[in-house]
Design a protein around this motif. Sequence first.
Motif, PDB file in Angstrom:
ATOM      1  N   GLY A 165       1.561   5.992  -5.173  1.00  0.00           N
ATOM      2  CA  GLY A 165       3.069   6.045  -4.837  1.00  0.00           C
ATOM      3  C   GLY A 165       3.702   7.146  -4.196  1.00  0.00           C
ATOM      4  N   GLN A 166       3.116   8.412  -4.698  1.00  0.00           N
ATOM      5  CA  GLN A 166       3.588   9.768  -4.085  1.00  0.00           C
ATOM      6  C   GLN A 166       3.244   9.740  -2.550  1.00  0.00           C
ATOM      7  OE1 GLN A 166       6.150  12.252  -5.104  1.00  0.00           O
ATOM      8  NE2 GLN A 166       6.583  10.151  -6.004  1.00  0.00           N
ATOM      9  N   ARG A 167       1.881   9.196  -2.486  1.00  0.00           N
ATOM     10  CA  ARG A 167       1.427   9.461  -1.212  1.00  0.00           C
ATOM     11  C   ARG A 167       2.145   8.516  -0.057  1.00  0.00           C
ATOM     12  NH1 ARG A 167      -3.981   7.522  -0.621  1.00  0.00           N
ATOM     13  NH2 ARG A 167      -4.075   6.956  -2.782  1.00  0.00           N
ATOM     14  N   LEU A 168       2.539   7.431  -0.592  1.00  0.00           N
ATOM     15  CA  LEU A 168       3.227   6.552   0.033  1.00  0.00           C
ATOM     16  C   LEU A 168       4.483   6.919   0.541  1.00  0.00           C
ATOM     17  CD1 LEU A 168       2.520   3.065  -1.984  1.00  0.00           C
ATOM     18  CD2 LEU A 168       1.923   3.652   0.545  1.00  0.00           C
ATOM     19  N   VAL A 169       5.216   7.585  -0.636  1.00  0.00           N
ATOM     20  CA  VAL A 169       6.515   8.272  -0.336  1.00  0.00           C
ATOM     21  C   VAL A 169       6.677   9.228   0.592  1.00  0.00           C
ATOM     22  CG1 VAL A 169       8.321   9.388  -1.562  1.00  0.00           C
ATOM     23  CG2 VAL A 169       7.462   7.639  -2.777  1.00  0.00           C
ATOM     24  N   GLU A 170       5.680  10.075   0.788  1.00  0.00           N
ATOM     25  CA  GLU A 170       5.331  11.095   1.713  1.00  0.00           C
ATOM     26  C   GLU A 170       5.425  10.575   3.228  1.00  0.00           C
ATOM     27  OE1 GLU A 170       2.449  14.998   2.822  1.00  0.00           O
ATOM     28  OE2 GLU A 170       1.907  13.502   1.103  1.00  0.00           O
ATOM     29  N   VAL A 171       4.720   9.522   3.364  1.00  0.00           N
ATOM     30  CA  VAL A 171       4.495   9.103   4.512  1.00  0.00           C
ATOM     31  C   VAL A 171       5.861   8.391   4.914  1.00  0.00           C
ATOM     32  CG1 VAL A 171       2.021   9.173   4.727  1.00  0.00           C
ATOM     33  CG2 VAL A 171       3.288   7.112   4.072  1.00  0.00           C
ATOM     34  N   GLU A 172       6.414   7.528   4.090  1.00  0.00           N
ATOM     35  CA  GLU A 172       7.497   6.836   4.377  1.00  0.00           C
ATOM     36  C   GLU A 172       8.585   7.720   4.671  1.00  0.00           C
ATOM     37  OE1 GLU A 172       6.429   3.064   1.681  1.00  0.00           O
ATOM     38  OE2 GLU A 172       7.869   4.433   0.740  1.00  0.00           O
ATOM     39  N   ASN A 173       8.753   8.950   3.801  1.00  0.00           N
ATOM     40  CA  ASN A 173       9.911   9.805   4.005  1.00  0.00           C
ATOM     41  C   ASN A 173       9.899  10.305   5.697  1.00  0.00           C
ATOM     42  OD1 ASN A 173      10.959   9.180   1.721  1.00  0.00           O
ATOM     43  ND2 ASN A 173      10.307  11.282   0.942  1.00  0.00           N
ATOM     44  N   ALA A 174       8.825  10.849   5.996  1.00  0.00           N
ATOM     45  CA  ALA A 174       8.454  11.360   7.287  1.00  0.00           C
ATOM     46  C   ALA A 174       8.813  10.281   8.363  1.00  0.00           C
ATOM     47  CB  ALA A 174       7.057  11.781   7.601  1.00  0.00           C
ATOM     48  N   SER A 175       8.351   8.986   8.252  1.00  0.00           N
ATOM     49  CA  SER A 175       8.783   8.014   9.324  1.00  0.00           C
ATOM     50  C   SER A 175       9.997   7.795   9.268  1.00  0.00           C
ATOM     51  CB  SER A 175       7.823   6.732   8.801  1.00  0.00           C
ATOM     52  OG  SER A 175       8.127   5.767   9.780  1.00  0.00           O
ATOM     53  N   HIS A 176      10.766   7.718   8.101  1.00  0.00           N
ATOM     54  CA  HIS A 176      12.528   7.623   8.119  1.00  0.00           C
ATOM     55  C   HIS A 176      13.191   8.406   9.061  1.00  0.00           C
ATOM     56  CE1 HIS A 176      12.851   4.218   5.321  1.00  0.00           C
ATOM     57  NE2 HIS A 176      12.323   4.893   4.282  1.00  0.00           N
ATOM     58  N   MET A 177      12.589   9.753   9.296  1.00  0.00           N
ATOM     59  CA  MET A 177      13.541  10.708   9.533  1.00  0.00           C
ATOM     60  C   MET A 177      13.032  11.046  11.284  1.00  0.00           C
ATOM     61  SD  MET A 177      15.562  10.860   7.473  1.00  0.00           S
ATOM     62  CE  MET A 177      16.679  12.132   8.265  1.00  0.00           C
ATOM     63  N   ILE A 178      12.307  10.168  11.790  1.00  0.00           N
ATOM     64  CA  ILE A 178      11.863  10.401  13.248  1.00  0.00           C
ATOM     65  C   ILE A 178      13.092   9.616  13.858  1.00  0.00           C
ATOM     66  CG2 ILE A 178      10.197   9.700  14.873  1.00  0.00           C
ATOM     67  CD1 ILE A 178       8.011   9.817  12.778  1.00  0.00           C
ATOM     68  N   GLU A 179      13.658  10.436  14.817  1.00  0.00           N
ATOM     69  CA  GLU A 179      14.479   9.690  15.676  1.00  0.00           C
ATOM     70  C   GLU A 179      14.176   9.098  16.862  1.00  0.00           C
ATOM     71  OE1 GLU A 179      18.025  12.326  16.682  1.00  0.00           O
ATOM     72  OE2 GLU A 179      17.513  13.831  15.282  1.00  0.00           O
ATOM     73  N   ASP A 180      12.866   9.421  17.266  1.00  0.00           N
ATOM     74  CA  ASP A 180      12.502   8.642  18.562  1.00  0.00           C
ATOM     75  C   ASP A 180      11.908   7.375  18.091  1.00  0.00           C
ATOM     76  OD1 ASP A 180      11.464   7.713  20.827  1.00  0.00           O
ATOM     77  OD2 ASP A 180      10.776   9.558  21.386  1.00  0.00           O
TER      78      ASP A 180
END
Length: 281
Positions: free
Chosen positions: A118-133
Amino acid sequence: MLVTPMRQTRHLARIVFLGTLIVLIGLLPVRAADRDRLEAFLEVTGFGVALDSIALAAADAPVMLGLTASDFGHDWARVAGEVFDTARMRDTGIDILSQTLSDEMLSHAADFYASDLGQRLVEVENASHMIEDDAAKRAEGEALLAEADEARITVLQDMNAAVDGAGAGVRALQEIQLRFLLAASYAGVLDTQIDEGTLRAMLAEREDDLRAALRASALANAAYTYQDLGTDDLRAYVEALEDPLMARVYELMNAVQYEIIAGRFEVLAARMADMHPGQEL
């Protein structure tokens, strides 16, 4: 937490009415979670970052009017930041969740996302959410899909289906667009008044194309977001998402997110009226 984001208006993103939340409130017999636990829930699941990322959707507003941010002058960034204030959006999310998220639902989701996977998933999801491009992210996701084997593509498709099992994404985007355009029309941002019935009919005519575009966009987004996780891990994620209790959590999370987005866009429409004299739709 993987939540269908509004930001797909730029790459065509994935509203459930607030009435849905009212129905859910009536169906929940258990005590609502307290605020401290909800704040912890936002952190451990990544839903807080998903709510923060809504602020990036402000750039979609001028596009929906056929304009650009520069058309609204130098104050655009300040006004958009005030309307899409992340602290305000988190508070709104917590207020709604406090009335709808049961202890059982909260514990079930939090336990999964607190696990190693779960925490590995959250890490990559959080990073993806905040990409503006978004365009670059989608292009990279499509390149990854072109190289992926059938098993990988299937599990990504299953994941997206589990997240939006009721197919609410298309209806959500249509309702967000409708509410924003009507608010912009009523506020005088547009020179002409929009007829709600006509607009609904136009959106309905494009529904099939929109559904296909959203499906393709969601798949590319998933390929990009989870590129560093193995297919077996993603299968385990799909199994967790398909659990009936987790499905209820996601239905609620999506409804909360979409209602916040629509509400913020309506407020933004009123503020835009003070920034520009008006445009034809």
